[in-house]
Design a protein around this motif. Structure first.
Motif, PDB file in Angstrom:
ATOM      1  N   ARG A  45      10.585   1.843   3.877  1.00 32.54           N
ATOM      2  CA  ARG A  45      10.570   1.832   4.930  1.00 32.54           C
ATOM      3  C   ARG A  45      11.308   0.778   5.547  1.00 32.54           C
ATOM      4  NH1 ARG A  45       3.442   0.570   6.092  1.00 32.54           N
ATOM      5  NH2 ARG A  45       3.288   2.332   5.072  1.00 32.54           N
ATOM      6  N   ASN A 128       5.513  -6.345   4.551  1.00 38.00           N
ATOM      7  CA  ASN A 128       5.939  -5.156   3.784  1.00 38.00           C
ATOM      8  C   ASN A 128       5.216  -5.400   2.217  1.00 38.00           C
ATOM      9  OD1 ASN A 128       8.995  -5.549   5.373  1.00 38.00           O
ATOM     10  ND2 ASN A 128       8.471  -7.857   5.487  1.00 38.00           N
ATOM     11  N   GLU A 130       3.842  -2.767   1.483  1.00 34.29           N
ATOM     12  CA  GLU A 130       3.819  -1.438   0.849  1.00 34.29           C
ATOM     13  C   GLU A 130       5.164  -1.039   0.326  1.00 34.29           C
ATOM     14  OE1 GLU A 130       2.656   1.953   0.433  1.00 34.29           O
ATOM     15  OE2 GLU A 130       1.346   0.346   0.956  1.00 34.29           O
ATOM     16  N   ASP A 131       7.104  -1.596   0.662  1.00 30.88           N
ATOM     17  CA  ASP A 131       7.730  -1.342  -0.110  1.00 30.88           C
ATOM     18  C   ASP A 131       7.634  -2.236  -1.526  1.00 30.88           C
ATOM     19  OD1 ASP A 131       8.935   0.100   1.889  1.00 30.88           O
ATOM     20  OD2 ASP A 131       9.632  -1.060   2.867  1.00 30.88           O
ATOM     21  N   ALA A 133       5.052  -3.219  -2.814  1.00 33.24           N
ATOM     22  CA  ALA A 133       4.605  -2.330  -3.985  1.00 33.24           C
ATOM     23  C   ALA A 133       5.599  -1.174  -4.729  1.00 33.24           C
ATOM     24  CB  ALA A 133       2.898  -1.425  -3.621  1.00 33.24           C
ATOM     25  N   THR A 134       6.141  -0.787  -4.104  1.00 35.21           N
ATOM     26  CA  THR A 134       7.019   0.566  -4.054  1.00 35.21           C
ATOM     27  C   THR A 134       7.737   0.847  -5.114  1.00 35.21           C
ATOM     28  OG1 THR A 134       6.486   2.098  -2.232  1.00 35.21           O
ATOM     29  CG2 THR A 134       9.063   2.716  -3.258  1.00 35.21           C
ATOM     30  N   THR A 144       0.452   3.626  -7.867  1.00 37.23           N
ATOM     31  CA  THR A 144       0.346   2.732  -6.175  1.00 37.23           C
ATOM     32  C   THR A 144      -0.417   1.920  -6.488  1.00 37.23           C
ATOM     33  OG1 THR A 144       2.128   4.677  -5.379  1.00 37.23           O
ATOM     34  CG2 THR A 144       1.235   3.197  -4.327  1.00 37.23           C
ATOM     35  N   ARG A 148       0.069  -1.993  -5.872  1.00 35.83           N
ATOM     36  CA  ARG A 148      -0.635  -2.772  -4.530  1.00 35.83           C
ATOM     37  C   ARG A 148      -0.982  -4.001  -4.253  1.00 35.83           C
ATOM     38  NH1 ARG A 148      -1.672   2.974  -1.591  1.00 35.83           N
ATOM     39  NH2 ARG A 148       0.306   3.445  -0.946  1.00 35.83           N
TER      40      ARG A 148
END
Length: 534
Positions: A45, A128, A130-131, A133-134, A144, A148
């Motif tokens: 993101r 942030n 989610e990023d 975790a990515t 994933t 997370r």
């Protein structure tokens, strides 16, 4: 360099390969197949969190002076993720110098000021997550959902230590000398060298940096060569949080890892070293630290026993064993490594345990529904496979799994359950660090406690029982630093994490983790006994 130093450096290079070296070259055909089958790189993101070819030193993004870089590969596909600077000891010394300069002012900030900085960093990590975790999934291979969880866990350390920062207390001690008063104050130890592992690339960073900053220390953090992009993203968020230049420095290296480790452990400006990794490397770093008598924390290898007594709630024990053994595909230092099951419930436990493991889905970690992704590299796969083959050769039965999954990628191994394990098998004495669960039968409490303690390491241990007297008795007799009773999950920012014996010393997390970054200064005040003037 002296002969001893050369010997230690050679040992460091050899030992570090298990944690810091890239996978060996793969056959050309396999690589081509992977490239054809691969999907596009994951999207962030906020793409600015992906930091290539730079390290974070003194509040700036810098390259290695030599311009050299190393490659980081996706463990699921083998494809190139990106490149990072190959820092040298000279590059690292600049970070140490920056940390030393920043310490002179940062140590004098109030606890409340440091608390607000950590809280802002926490807020940004949450925003942030989610990023983060990515990035974890991409370079580490965790599915994933698991990634997370780690991103949240990493953020929680920053929150916890932000709350500890304003509560750094000393003591007032009654003096035995009339007229004297004795007080103690807690002071930051100074510049800290932090060396973190690849299996928790976010949480191991914040678990070390959080308490260091809470008490007023500054840090130079050596990021793991396999998973450097997550730590660098966290450094970017620290920058955005307003943490002053030089307070947090993150450096990277792969081939130069032993040399960077040596400068952190021998440089006189660095007053504290914290390392998480293998026992052989920890022993080497301890020897290197001895020349300057640094404060030292070592969280090293484990061989966790997981004990199920006849009086246990078998379903609860199965759930605990699944959570403990197969978290991160068995690649955690507190994973159950030897599962001891009393004969009265052995068959029932084995059947229910295998049924749960059969529900796992192995595949691309970004794919929906996947529970287990790849191991970190081909050496990890080879070790898991060798433990299975060794057990089979000595009479164990494979209930399920036990094979590589080359059809999925270069580093996949099936979650595996073995029965009929015996003490002469490699898994009884070696840490597997992979998704292989071996079930050892036992008869008596005395026998299983003896077996559980028959190892030079002592990090974590688990057992399941509904007998209150046994609960207290066994918990006290297990030679480990952490015990899980009727649970397979023991990690918590509020809990002291660490081991005994060759699993190291020192604690991370909790108020005890704060103390690891402090020194106690005693002040005696004389002439305090004169009578009050009227």
């Amino acid at each position: 360099m002296a002969i001893l130093q050369r010997t230690l450096l050679f040992t460091a290079r050899a030992a570090a390969r298990s944690q810091f070296r890239p996978s060996s070259p793969r056959p050309l055909i396999a690589v081509q197949t992977l490239r054809l089958a691969s999907t596009m790189a994951p999207k962030l993101r906020d793409p600015s969190l992906f930091k290539q070819n730079v390290c974070y030193v003194n509040g700036e993004w810098v390259t290695a002076a030599s311009g050299k870089t190393f490659e980081v590969h996706d463990p699921a596909t083998g494809e190139l993720i990106g490149t990072c600077p190959e820092f040298t000891p000279e590059d690292t010394e600049k970070a140490i110098t920056a940390a030393a300069a920043a310490f002179e002012s940062f140590r004098h900030k109030t606890g409340r000021e440091r608390s607000k900085l950590l809280r802002k960093w926490y807020d940004l990590v949450v925003e942030n997550a989610e990023d983060i975790a990515t990035l974890i999934t991409w370079e580490n291979g965790k599915p994933t959902a698991d990634a997370r969880g780690e991103a949240a866990y990493a953020a929680n350390f920053l929150e916890w230590f932000s709350e500890e920062a304003p509560r750094i207390y000393g003591d007032t001690i009654p003096s035995s000398v009339p007229g004297n008063r004795v007080v103690t104050i807690k002071e930051p130890v100074g510049v800290c060298g932090l060396i973190t592992p690849w299996n928790f690339p976010a949480a191991m960073i914040t678990r070390k940096i959080g308490p260091a900053l809470a008490v007023g220390c500054t840090v130079v953090c050596k990021a793991p060569g396999e998973t450097p992009f997550t730590p660098l993203a966290l450094a970017e968020l620290a920058h955005r949080a307003g943490i002053p230049p030089g307070v947090v420095n993150v450096v990277t290296a792969l081939a130069n890892t032993p040399e960077v480790g040596e400068i952190l452990t021998t440089h006189p400006t660095v007053r504290k070293v914290s390392f998480t990794g293998s026992t052989p490397v920890g022993k080497l770093l301890m020897r290197q630290c001895s020349g300057t008598l640094k404060k030292l924390s070592l969280e090293l290898g484990g061989n966790a026993p997981f004990i199920v007594f006849d009086d246990a709630d078998v379903d609860l024990a199965v759930a605990g064993a699944v959570a403990s053994k197969f978290r991160s595909s068995g690649q955690t230092c507190v994973c159950a490594n030897r599962i001891y099951v009393q004969r009265g419930v052995y068959d029932e436990f084995a059947a229910k345990f295998a049924a749960k493991v059969r529900e796992f889905k192995v595949g691309s970690p970004f794919e929906a529904g996947v529970t287990h992704g790849p191991l970190i590299h081909d050496r990890a796969v080879a070790k898991a496979e060798s433990h299975v083959r060794d057990a089979q050769s000595k009479g164990a039965t494979v209930l399920l799994g036990g094979r590589r999954r080359a059809d999925l990628g270069p580093n996949f191994f099936e979650p595996t359950v073995l029965t009929g394990m015996t003490a002469d098998m490699a898994m009884a004495s070696e840490e597997t660090f992979g998704p292989v669960a071996g079930l050892f039968p036992f008869d008596t409490e005395d026998e299983v406690v003896r077996l559980a303690n028959a190892t030079p390491v002592g990090l974590a241990g688990y057992f399941f029982s509904r007998d209150v007297a046994r609960v207290h008795r066994v918990a006290e007799h297990l030679e480990v630093g952490m015990v899980g009773v009727n649970t397979g999950i023991i990690s918590d920012p509020a809990a002291p994490f660490g081991g005994v014996k060759e699993s190291g010393f020192g604690r991370e997390g909790s108020l005890y983790g704060v103390a690891e970054y402090q020194v106690t200064k005693m002040i005696t005040y004389g002439g305090m006994g004169k009578p009050l003037q009227s």
